[in-house]
Scaffold this active site. Structure first.
Site, PDB file in Angstrom:
ATOM      1  CB  ALA A  60      -0.927   0.005   1.214  1.00 45.89           C
ATOM      2  N   GLY A 101       0.189  -5.511   0.456  1.00 45.92           N
ATOM      3  CA  GLY A 101      -0.725  -5.606  -0.676  1.00 45.92           C
ATOM      4  C   GLY A 101      -0.066  -6.158  -1.924  1.00 45.92           C
ATOM      5  CD  GLU A 104      -3.431  -8.290   1.300  1.00 43.50           C
ATOM      6  OE1 GLU A 104      -4.279  -8.720   2.095  1.00 43.50           O
ATOM      7  OE2 GLU A 104      -3.238  -7.061   1.108  1.00 43.50           O
ATOM      8  CD  GLU A 124      -0.254  -5.994   5.487  1.00 39.70           C
ATOM      9  OE1 GLU A 124      -0.452  -5.951   4.263  1.00 39.70           O
ATOM     10  OE2 GLU A 124       0.377  -6.935   6.031  1.00 39.70           O
TER      11      GLU A 124
END
Length: 288
Positions: A60, A101, A104, A124
């Site tokens: 992110a 992310g 992910e 995170e």
């Protein structure tokens, strides 16, 4: 930036947002545009997602967290849904780092090929958060609850070489990453649909809940005081649920943490530590 380039019958979609391909709104749009364009192109049989030598994606854009840009479509869960539901196989080619992310994104692909020097993490927890785009749901389905929790709870980067036999990667190579990823993508074409998806793997619910209970009992005093650790275990427990229900549970837990005092403080610390390494011009000098 063109949506993709053709490598034979494979469309190569390149993540290009220097320096580390953080998943800004513009990059999220580019990924979806590339997937949709390649899906519609009759000359394309398969798709490879690749990053730069430095990073597949570092995750992110921290500067967007809590801002309207973070919530602007396509939000990351919808980017991953576009990848996962693509009618042509999508393979992630990982080098450098794949963090948060970024990892992910790779988990939502139908295949993953990585350089043995690459590094992965779901960091995170270090920002008082949990993965919010399927990391707690897809990773356990691929490698098991215990191994997934080991990565997510630590928040630390690990070498792809450590994961070579975990089921996370289709292939780990020492060189020629793009060629190996394209080869794997065309192998999936030959095998035919449906393409492998993490969401279609099912774990025994009793084993999932037992693994989460064990991990919860092993939290130390500091971890028990931080909401993110219990939220993480609640999210992983949702792997016992149908996939879409688990995704919804993870997302709700993630969004509840974003505005928490602890997460805001950790994000401030993260930014301040990095800003402190960049002296303003008036304080810079050439060494004698």
């Amino acid at each position: 930036m063109s949506a993709y380039v053709l490598q034979g019958a494979v469309a190569v979609v390149t993540l290009n947002h220097p320096p580390v391909n953080s998943l800004s709104h513009a990059l999220r749009e580019h990924i979806v545009r590339g997937i949709q364009a390649a899906e519609a192109d009759t000359a394309v049989q398969a798709i490879v997602l690749r990053g730069s030598e430095k990073a597949f994606s570092a995750g992110a854009d921290v500067g967007e967290i809590g801002t309207p840009q973070q919530r602007a479509e396509p939000i990351l869960p919808n980017v991953l849904a576009a990848i996962e539901s693509c009618r042509k196989p999508v393979v992630a080619a990982l080098q450098g780092v794949a963090l948060g992310g970024g990892l992910e994104v790779a988990l939502s692909c139908h295949g993953r090929v990585a350089l043995d020097s690459a590094r992965i993490a779901l960091p995170e927890i270090n920002l008082g958060l949990i993965p919010g785009s399927g990391g707690t749901q897809r990773l356990p389905r691929l490698v098991g609850v215990a191994r997934a929790l080991g990565l997510i709870q630590s928040g630390q980067t690990q070498s792809v070489a450590q994961w070579a036999d975990s089921g996370l990667f289709d292939r780990v190579v020492a060189q020629d990453l793009l060629a190996a990823a394209c080869e794997r993508a065309l192998e999936l074409v030959q095998q035919g649909a449906p393409w492998p998806r993490a969401r279609d793997s099912h774990l025994d619910a009793t084993e999932v809940l037992a693994g989460v209970a064990l991990a919860r009992s092993q939290l130390n005093a500091r971890q028990r005081m931080q909401p993110a650790y219990n939220a993480l275990l609640d999210a992983v427990a949702a792997v016992a649920m149908p996939f879409d229900a688990g995704l919804a549970r993870e997302r709700a837990l993630f969004l509840a943490l974003v505005g928490s005092v602890q997460a805001q403080a950790l994000r401030y610390q993260f930014k301040a530590e990095r800003d402190a390494t960049k002296l303003p011009p008036q304080f810079q000098a050439t060494p004698r």
